[in-house]
Motif scaffolding. Sequence first.
Motif, mmCIF file in Angstrom:
data_model
loop_
_atom_site.group_PDB
_atom_site.id
_atom_site.type_symbol
_atom_site.label_atom_id
_atom_site.label_comp_id
_atom_site.label_asym_id
_atom_site.label_seq_id
_atom_site.Cartn_x
_atom_site.Cartn_y
_atom_site.Cartn_z
ATOM 1 N N ILE A 103 1.209 6.112 18.421
ATOM 2 C CA ILE A 103 0.208 6.139 17.343
ATOM 3 C C ILE A 103 0.303 4.832 16.571
ATOM 4 O O ILE A 103 1.383 4.464 16.106
ATOM 5 C CB ILE A 103 0.458 7.325 16.376
ATOM 6 C CG1 ILE A 103 0.363 8.662 17.111
ATOM 7 C CG2 ILE A 103 -0.529 7.272 15.203
ATOM 8 C CD1 ILE A 103 0.772 9.881 16.284
ATOM 9 N N HIS A 104 -0.814 4.134 16.451
ATOM 10 C CA HIS A 104 -0.850 2.964 15.572
ATOM 11 C C HIS A 104 -1.603 3.395 14.321
ATOM 12 O O HIS A 104 -2.765 3.787 14.394
ATOM 13 C CB HIS A 104 -1.552 1.781 16.251
ATOM 14 C CG HIS A 104 -1.974 0.731 15.266
ATOM 15 N ND1 HIS A 104 -1.128 0.244 14.301
ATOM 16 C CD2 HIS A 104 -3.150 0.102 15.076
ATOM 17 C CE1 HIS A 104 -1.778 -0.650 13.559
ATOM 18 N NE2 HIS A 104 -3.011 -0.750 14.006
ATOM 19 N N SER A 105 -0.910 3.356 13.182
ATOM 20 C CA SER A 105 -1.488 3.854 11.928
ATOM 21 C C SER A 105 -1.615 2.744 10.897
ATOM 22 O O SER A 105 -1.006 1.682 11.042
ATOM 23 C CB SER A 105 -0.580 4.953 11.371
ATOM 24 O OG SER A 105 0.642 4.347 10.979
ATOM 25 N N HIS A 106 -2.414 3.044 9.872
ATOM 26 C CA HIS A 106 -2.511 2.140 8.712
ATOM 27 C C HIS A 106 -2.002 2.889 7.481
ATOM 28 O O HIS A 106 -2.590 2.809 6.414
ATOM 29 C CB HIS A 106 -3.949 1.704 8.500
ATOM 30 C CG HIS A 106 -4.438 0.713 9.513
ATOM 31 N ND1 HIS A 106 -5.654 0.089 9.423
ATOM 32 C CD2 HIS A 106 -3.856 0.217 10.634
ATOM 33 C CE1 HIS A 106 -5.821 -0.737 10.458
ATOM 34 N NE2 HIS A 106 -4.740 -0.669 11.211
ATOM 35 N N GLN A 107 -0.950 3.683 7.640
ATOM 36 C CA GLN A 107 -0.454 4.535 6.557
ATOM 37 C C GLN A 107 0.035 3.703 5.376
ATOM 38 O O GLN A 107 0.619 2.640 5.555
ATOM 39 C CB GLN A 107 0.621 5.472 7.108
ATOM 40 C CG GLN A 107 1.742 4.779 7.841
ATOM 41 C CD GLN A 107 2.586 5.774 8.629
ATOM 42 O OE1 GLN A 107 2.149 6.316 9.647
ATOM 43 N NE2 GLN A 107 3.787 6.028 8.138
ATOM 44 N N ASN A 166 1.872 -7.331 7.545
ATOM 45 C CA ASN A 166 0.549 -7.449 6.899
ATOM 46 C C ASN A 166 -0.526 -6.619 7.591
ATOM 47 O O ASN A 166 -1.707 -6.972 7.568
ATOM 48 C CB ASN A 166 0.104 -8.923 6.846
ATOM 49 C CG ASN A 166 1.179 -9.799 6.241
ATOM 50 O OD1 ASN A 166 1.988 -10.384 6.962
ATOM 51 N ND2 ASN A 166 1.225 -9.859 4.942
ATOM 52 N N HIS A 167 -0.121 -5.512 8.195
ATOM 53 C CA HIS A 167 -1.093 -4.730 8.963
ATOM 54 C C HIS A 167 -0.849 -3.212 8.837
ATOM 55 O O HIS A 167 -1.626 -2.533 8.198
ATOM 56 C CB HIS A 167 -1.058 -5.201 10.425
ATOM 57 C CG HIS A 167 -2.111 -4.595 11.284
ATOM 58 N ND1 HIS A 167 -2.741 -5.283 12.286
ATOM 59 C CD2 HIS A 167 -2.638 -3.345 11.313
ATOM 60 C CE1 HIS A 167 -3.626 -4.492 12.875
ATOM 61 N NE2 HIS A 167 -3.576 -3.306 12.306
ATOM 62 N N GLY A 168 0.195 -2.691 9.437
ATOM 63 C CA GLY A 168 0.404 -1.242 9.434
ATOM 64 C C GLY A 168 1.682 -0.894 10.160
ATOM 65 O O GLY A 168 2.695 -1.579 10.020
#
Length: 229
Positions: A103-107, A166-168
């Motif tokens: 899972i790639h998240s932006h939490q 700087n991303h997630g």
Amino acid sequence: MTSYSGIMVSDYSNEREALVKAGLKLVEQGLVSRTWGNISVKVNNSEMLITPSGKFYEDLTPADMVLINFKTNTYNKTGIKPSSEFKMHSGIYNARKEFNAIIHSHQMNASTCAAARREVPAVLDDLAQIVGPSVRCADYALPSTKKIVRATVKAMRGRNAALMANHGAVCAGRNLDEAFVVCQVLEKGCKAFIEAEFLGGAKHIGKFEAWAMHQIYLKKYSKLADKNN
Ligand SMILES: [Zn+2]
């Protein structure tokens, strides 16, 4: 039944359905919003199914999931476009045979730590057990580049998650449920780390103890999973 060059959308229907549900859960839990992030599951030793590019999770159907050969990064170009970060998923599956879901998240709290490019130490027992002895922050690289694939794979060594500068974040597990738990525990751990820093400074568990807890968790979980199969 729709068919794209011989790939029937009925293939891997359980996994496709699981990805639809996982996408909704990701939004519900506030781990991503809109069309951001992406989820994949490994369906055999060389292929994964991944969420598509630029579609709202609420609108996804099983047929939207894209089958990709993660060894060659090839897929049917006449069908639906996969998430632009699919090569990062491929890189992780190739490096880490034990993972079956990513899972790639932006939490939010993990993103805050990623914005500060801070390695998150094992400040809570569950973070050490489920994620690993620390959560590294992968070096900054532009999305969808070879550099981001290399940096993320490197940062995940010996761990089930990494921050992306700087991303997630990226979280992985031996199944989709485990990958979700990794996201949740990571979020809680990052929140605790940020707030403890404001309370005079986070105190972390010793590196050896944190590493040992992760190893024990990995072994215990494998036994439980075997029993359930
Ligand atoms: Zn992203």
